[in-house]
Motif scaffolding. Sequence first.
Motif, PDB file in Angstrom:
ATOM      1  N   ARG A  29      -8.243  -2.925  23.505  1.00  8.46           N
ATOM      2  CA  ARG A  29      -7.708  -2.926  24.881  1.00  8.46           C
ATOM      3  C   ARG A  29      -8.838  -3.049  25.900  1.00  8.46           C
ATOM      4  N   PHE A  30      -9.928  -2.339  25.653  1.00 11.06           N
ATOM      5  CA  PHE A  30     -11.076  -2.445  26.555  1.00 11.06           C
ATOM      6  C   PHE A  30     -11.654  -3.859  26.539  1.00 11.06           C
ATOM      7  N   GLN A  31     -11.755  -4.447  25.354  1.00 13.12           N
ATOM      8  CA  GLN A  31     -12.275  -5.813  25.255  1.00 13.12           C
ATOM      9  C   GLN A  31     -11.371  -6.799  25.971  1.00 13.12           C
ATOM     10  N   ARG A  32     -10.074  -6.575  25.873  1.00 14.90           N
ATOM     11  CA  ARG A  32      -9.137  -7.476  26.544  1.00 14.90           C
ATOM     12  C   ARG A  32      -9.280  -7.366  28.059  1.00 14.90           C
ATOM     13  N   ARG A  42      -5.461  -9.517  16.248  1.00 16.48           N
ATOM     14  CA  ARG A  42      -5.848  -8.209  15.713  1.00 16.48           C
ATOM     15  C   ARG A  42      -5.026  -7.092  16.354  1.00 16.48           C
ATOM     16  N   PHE A  43      -4.569  -7.274  17.612  1.00 18.00           N
ATOM     17  CA  PHE A  43      -3.696  -6.300  18.269  1.00 18.00           C
ATOM     18  C   PHE A  43      -2.449  -6.061  17.429  1.00 18.00           C
ATOM     19  N   ARG A  44      -1.784  -7.145  17.117  1.00 18.20           N
ATOM     20  CA  ARG A  44      -0.532  -7.070  16.368  1.00 18.20           C
ATOM     21  C   ARG A  44      -0.775  -6.459  14.991  1.00 18.20           C
ATOM     22  N   GLN A  45      -1.821  -6.872  14.348  1.00 23.94           N
ATOM     23  CA  GLN A  45      -2.136  -6.371  13.015  1.00 23.94           C
ATOM     24  C   GLN A  45      -2.429  -4.873  13.046  1.00 23.94           C
ATOM     25  N   ALA A  46      -3.179  -4.430  14.020  1.00 20.29           N
ATOM     26  CA  ALA A  46      -3.523  -3.005  14.125  1.00 20.29           C
ATOM     27  C   ALA A  46      -2.281  -2.167  14.402  1.00 20.29           C
ATOM     28  N   ARG A  47      -1.423  -2.641  15.299  1.00 17.65           N
ATOM     29  CA  ARG A  47      -0.190  -1.899  15.599  1.00 17.65           C
ATOM     30  C   ARG A  47       0.698  -1.788  14.365  1.00 17.65           C
ATOM     31  N   ARG A  48       0.800  -2.869  13.626  1.00 11.11           N
ATOM     32  CA  ARG A  48       1.637  -2.847  12.424  1.00 11.11           C
ATOM     33  C   ARG A  48       1.032  -1.965  11.338  1.00 11.11           C
ATOM     34  N   ASP A  49      -0.287  -1.962  11.222  1.00  9.89           N
ATOM     35  CA  ASP A  49      -0.946  -1.102  10.237  1.00  9.89           C
ATOM     36  C   ASP A  49      -0.707   0.369  10.571  1.00  9.89           C
ATOM     37  N   ILE A  50      -0.769   0.703  11.858  1.00  9.83           N
ATOM     38  CA  ILE A  50      -0.516   2.083  12.273  1.00  9.83           C
ATOM     39  C   ILE A  50       0.923   2.470  11.925  1.00  9.83           C
ATOM     40  N   ALA A  51       1.871   1.586  12.215  1.00 13.37           N
ATOM     41  CA  ALA A  51       3.273   1.876  11.898  1.00 13.37           C
ATOM     42  C   ALA A  51       3.474   2.039  10.398  1.00 13.37           C
ATOM     43  N   ARG A  52       2.829   1.197   9.623  1.00 19.31           N
ATOM     44  CA  ARG A  52       2.936   1.273   8.166  1.00 19.31           C
ATOM     45  C   ARG A  52       2.378   2.610   7.660  1.00 19.31           C
ATOM     46  N   LEU A  53       1.232   3.007   8.198  1.00 19.15           N
ATOM     47  CA  LEU A  53       0.619   4.272   7.791  1.00 19.15           C
ATOM     48  C   LEU A  53       1.495   5.462   8.170  1.00 19.15           C
ATOM     49  N   LYS A  54       2.078   5.418   9.360  1.00 21.13           N
ATOM     50  CA  LYS A  54       2.950   6.515   9.783  1.00 21.13           C
ATOM     51  C   LYS A  54       4.179   6.616   8.890  1.00 21.13           C
ATOM     52  N   THR A  55       4.724   5.466   8.501  1.00 23.37           N
ATOM     53  CA  THR A  55       5.896   5.454   7.631  1.00 23.37           C
ATOM     54  C   THR A  55       5.562   6.064   6.271  1.00 23.37           C
ATOM     55  N   ILE A  56       4.453   5.666   5.701  1.00 23.87           N
ATOM     56  CA  ILE A  56       4.052   6.184   4.387  1.00 23.87           C
ATOM     57  C   ILE A  56       3.738   7.671   4.476  1.00 23.87           C
ATOM     58  N   PHE A  57       3.100   8.078   5.571  1.00 28.46           N
ATOM     59  CA  PHE A  57       2.784   9.490   5.773  1.00 28.46           C
ATOM     60  C   PHE A  57       4.072  10.314   5.825  1.00 28.46           C
ATOM     61  N   ARG A  58       5.055   9.814   6.541  1.00 27.06           N
ATOM     62  CA  ARG A  58       6.334  10.512   6.662  1.00 27.06           C
ATOM     63  C   ARG A  58       7.051  10.575   5.318  1.00 27.06           C
ATOM     64  N   GLN A  59       6.998   9.508   4.553  1.00 26.59           N
ATOM     65  CA  GLN A  59       7.613   9.504   3.234  1.00 26.59           C
ATOM     66  C   GLN A  59       6.961  10.535   2.320  1.00 26.59           C
ATOM     67  N   LYS A  60       5.644  10.651   2.399  1.00 27.37           N
ATOM     68  CA  LYS A  60       4.943  11.637   1.582  1.00 27.37           C
ATOM     69  C   LYS A  60       5.351  13.056   1.968  1.00 27.37           C
ATOM     70  N   LYS A  61       5.505  13.273   3.267  1.00 23.23           N
ATOM     71  CA  LYS A  61       5.936  14.598   3.744  1.00 23.23           C
ATOM     72  C   LYS A  61       7.330  14.921   3.235  1.00 23.23           C
TER      73      LYS A  61
END
Length: 66
Positions: A29-32, A42-61
């Motif tokens: 965001r700062f670079q933009r 890379r914006f889109r990829q990073a946002r999707r990676d975060i969502a994917r990680l949150k989903t997996i984290f929630r499933q583990k919980k």
Amino acid sequence: MKADELRTKTESEIKDLIIQLRRELMNLRFQRSTNQLTSVARFRQARRDIARLKTIFRQKKQQMYS
């Protein structure tokens, strides 16, 4: 990141990856804003990676409490 690879990680590793990706997103965001951004995709990829990680984290919980 592939979901299968992430499912093998522990909860603390997933938390660390989420923090790392959020920092990267902030830096993007700062670079933009200063017109130094080289890869807009890379914006889109990073946002999707975060969502994917949150989903997996929630499933583990949920598995832990089931």
